[in-house]
Design a protein around this motif. Structure first.
Motif, short mmCIF file in Angstrom:
data_model
loop_
_atom_site.label_atom_id
_atom_site.label_comp_id
_atom_site.label_asym_id
_atom_site.label_seq_id
_atom_site.Cartn_x
_atom_site.Cartn_y
_atom_site.Cartn_z
N ARG A 68 -11.34 39.25 28.62
CA ARG A 68 -10.57 39.88 29.70
C ARG A 68 -11.26 39.68 31.04
NH1 ARG A 68 -10.28 44.20 33.01
NH2 ARG A 68 -8.18 44.80 33.63
N GLY A 69 -12.58 39.83 31.07
CA GLY A 69 -13.31 39.65 32.32
C GLY A 69 -13.18 38.23 32.86
N ARG A 70 -13.27 37.25 31.97
CA ARG A 70 -13.13 35.85 32.41
C ARG A 70 -11.71 35.56 32.87
NH1 ARG A 70 -16.19 35.00 27.69
NH2 ARG A 70 -14.39 34.07 26.63
N VAL A 71 -10.73 36.05 32.11
CA VAL A 71 -9.33 35.81 32.47
C VAL A 71 -9.03 36.46 33.83
CG1 VAL A 71 -6.92 36.33 31.87
CG2 VAL A 71 -8.49 35.50 30.11
N LEU A 72 -9.47 37.71 34.01
CA LEU A 72 -9.22 38.40 35.28
C LEU A 72 -9.84 37.65 36.45
CD1 LEU A 72 -8.03 40.79 36.79
CD2 LEU A 72 -10.11 42.07 36.27
N ALA A 73 -11.08 37.19 36.29
CA ALA A 73 -11.73 36.44 37.37
C ALA A 73 -10.95 35.16 37.67
CB ALA A 73 -13.17 36.11 36.98
N ASP A 74 -10.50 34.48 36.63
CA ASP A 74 -9.73 33.24 36.85
C ASP A 74 -8.38 33.51 37.48
OD1 ASP A 74 -11.79 31.68 35.87
OD2 ASP A 74 -10.91 31.44 33.88
N LEU A 112 -4.97 42.41 27.01
CA LEU A 112 -6.35 42.46 26.55
C LEU A 112 -6.94 43.86 26.76
CD1 LEU A 112 -7.49 38.95 27.78
CD2 LEU A 112 -7.31 39.70 25.39
N ALA A 113 -6.63 44.50 27.87
CA ALA A 113 -7.10 45.88 28.10
C ALA A 113 -6.52 46.81 27.04
CB ALA A 113 -6.71 46.34 29.50
N ASP A 114 -5.24 46.62 26.71
CA ASP A 114 -4.62 47.43 25.65
C ASP A 114 -5.32 47.19 24.31
OD1 ASP A 114 -2.82 48.50 27.44
OD2 ASP A 114 -1.15 47.20 26.82
N THR A 115 -5.72 45.97 24.06
CA THR A 115 -6.44 45.65 22.82
C THR A 115 -7.78 46.37 22.77
OG1 THR A 115 -5.36 43.49 22.75
CG2 THR A 115 -7.34 43.75 21.41
#
Length: 126
Positions: A68-74, A112-115
Protein backbone atom coordinates in the motif's frame (compact mmCIF):
# COMPACT_ATOMS: atom_id res chain seq x y z
CA UNK A 1 19.37 -5.70 -24.55
CA UNK A 2 18.28 -7.57 -21.41
CA UNK A 3 15.88 -6.00 -18.93
CA UNK A 4 18.53 -6.25 -16.19
CA UNK A 5 21.10 -4.39 -18.26
CA UNK A 6 18.53 -1.82 -19.41
CA UNK A 7 17.40 -1.36 -15.78
CA UNK A 8 20.98 -0.80 -14.65
CA UNK A 9 21.58 1.74 -17.42
CA UNK A 10 18.32 3.52 -16.66
CA UNK A 11 19.10 3.56 -12.93
CA UNK A 12 22.48 5.14 -13.64
CA UNK A 13 20.89 7.70 -15.96
CA UNK A 14 18.18 8.48 -13.39
CA UNK A 15 20.88 9.44 -10.88
CA UNK A 16 21.72 12.27 -13.27
CA UNK A 17 18.05 13.14 -13.74
CA UNK A 18 17.81 11.52 -17.17
CA UNK A 19 14.94 9.27 -18.23
CA UNK A 20 14.51 7.38 -21.46
CA UNK A 21 11.37 7.93 -23.53
CA UNK A 22 10.15 5.55 -26.22
CA UNK A 23 8.91 7.37 -29.32
CA UNK A 24 7.89 4.16 -31.07
CA UNK A 25 5.04 1.96 -29.79
CA UNK A 26 6.96 -1.15 -30.85
CA UNK A 27 9.84 -0.21 -28.53
CA UNK A 28 7.41 0.67 -25.73
CA UNK A 29 5.53 -2.61 -26.20
CA UNK A 30 8.81 -4.52 -26.11
CA UNK A 31 9.74 -2.94 -22.78
CA UNK A 32 6.24 -3.58 -21.40
CA UNK A 33 6.51 -7.25 -22.38
CA UNK A 34 9.95 -7.53 -20.73
CA UNK A 35 8.63 -5.90 -17.54
CA UNK A 36 5.66 -8.28 -17.46
CA UNK A 37 7.82 -11.36 -18.04
CA UNK A 38 10.26 -10.31 -15.32
CA UNK A 39 7.45 -9.65 -12.85
CA UNK A 40 5.78 -13.01 -13.51
CA UNK A 41 9.11 -14.82 -13.20
CA UNK A 42 9.65 -13.22 -9.81
CA UNK A 43 6.01 -13.79 -8.78
CA UNK A 44 6.38 -17.54 -9.16
CA UNK A 45 8.64 -17.53 -6.10
CA UNK A 46 6.31 -15.24 -4.13
CA UNK A 47 3.43 -17.72 -3.99
CA UNK A 48 5.67 -20.47 -2.68
CA UNK A 49 7.28 -18.22 -0.06
CA UNK A 50 3.95 -16.74 0.99
CA UNK A 51 2.49 -20.19 1.50
CA UNK A 52 5.41 -21.15 3.73
CA UNK A 53 5.47 -17.89 5.73
CA UNK A 54 1.86 -16.72 6.06
CA UNK A 55 0.64 -18.96 8.86
CA UNK A 56 -1.96 -16.51 10.19
CA UNK A 57 -3.64 -13.22 9.32
CA UNK A 58 -1.04 -11.04 11.04
CA UNK A 59 1.74 -12.49 8.90
CA UNK A 60 0.00 -11.05 5.85
CA UNK A 61 -0.46 -7.55 7.26
CA UNK A 62 3.12 -6.14 7.04
CA UNK A 63 3.41 -7.14 3.39
CA UNK A 64 0.08 -5.55 2.52
CA UNK A 65 1.14 -2.39 4.36
CA UNK A 66 4.38 -2.30 2.34
CA UNK A 67 2.52 -2.70 -0.94
CA UNK A 68 0.00 0.00 0.00
CA UNK A 69 2.82 2.42 0.83
CA UNK A 70 4.52 1.83 -2.52
CA UNK A 71 1.26 2.05 -4.47
CA UNK A 72 0.27 5.28 -2.68
CA UNK A 73 3.65 6.87 -3.39
CA UNK A 74 3.42 5.87 -7.05
CA UNK A 75 -0.15 7.13 -7.36
CA UNK A 76 0.82 10.48 -5.91
CA UNK A 77 3.70 10.63 -8.38
CA UNK A 78 1.23 9.89 -11.21
CA UNK A 79 -1.04 12.59 -9.85
CA UNK A 80 1.83 15.05 -10.22
CA UNK A 81 2.34 13.89 -13.81
CA UNK A 82 -1.35 14.42 -14.43
CA UNK A 83 -1.25 17.97 -13.07
CA UNK A 84 1.77 18.71 -15.25
CA UNK A 85 0.06 17.24 -18.32
CA UNK A 86 -3.02 19.38 -17.69
CA UNK A 87 -0.96 22.53 -17.08
CA UNK A 88 1.00 21.98 -20.28
CA UNK A 89 -2.14 21.32 -22.34
CA UNK A 90 -1.02 17.85 -23.40
CA UNK A 91 -3.43 15.77 -25.51
CA UNK A 92 -6.77 14.86 -23.89
CA UNK A 93 -6.22 11.13 -24.58
CA UNK A 94 -3.10 11.18 -22.41
CA UNK A 95 -4.84 13.14 -19.67
CA UNK A 96 -7.74 10.64 -19.70
CA UNK A 97 -5.36 7.68 -19.37
CA UNK A 98 -3.50 9.37 -16.51
CA UNK A 99 -6.82 10.18 -14.80
CA UNK A 100 -7.87 6.54 -15.12
CA UNK A 101 -4.55 5.33 -13.69
CA UNK A 102 -4.72 7.78 -10.78
CA UNK A 103 -8.33 6.87 -9.99
CA UNK A 104 -7.56 3.16 -10.14
CA UNK A 105 -4.49 3.62 -7.97
CA UNK A 106 -6.47 5.47 -5.30
CA UNK A 107 -9.09 2.71 -5.38
CA UNK A 108 -6.32 0.16 -4.92
CA UNK A 109 -4.93 1.99 -1.87
CA UNK A 110 -8.41 1.96 -0.32
CA UNK A 111 -8.74 -1.80 -0.96
CA UNK A 112 -5.30 -2.44 0.52
CA UNK A 113 -6.12 -0.33 3.60
CA UNK A 114 -9.33 -2.36 4.02
CA UNK A 115 -7.26 -5.54 3.78
CA UNK A 116 -4.95 -4.29 6.56
CA UNK A 117 -7.95 -3.47 8.75
CA UNK A 118 -9.40 -6.91 8.04
CA UNK A 119 -6.22 -8.63 9.22
CA UNK A 120 -6.37 -6.68 12.50
CA UNK A 121 -10.09 -7.34 12.97
CA UNK A 122 -9.76 -11.05 12.25
CA UNK A 123 -6.84 -11.35 14.65
CA UNK A 124 -8.75 -9.50 17.38
CA UNK A 125 -11.77 -11.78 16.86
CA UNK A 126 -9.72 -14.97 17.22
Amino acid sequence: MSLARRSLMEAAAARFGWRRAYADTTDADGLLIEQTEAAYTEAADHAQLATAKNGDVLHVQPCVLDVRGRVLADVLYLEGLLVGARNRGLPPELIERLEDAVDHGHEMTVLLADTVRTTAALHAAS
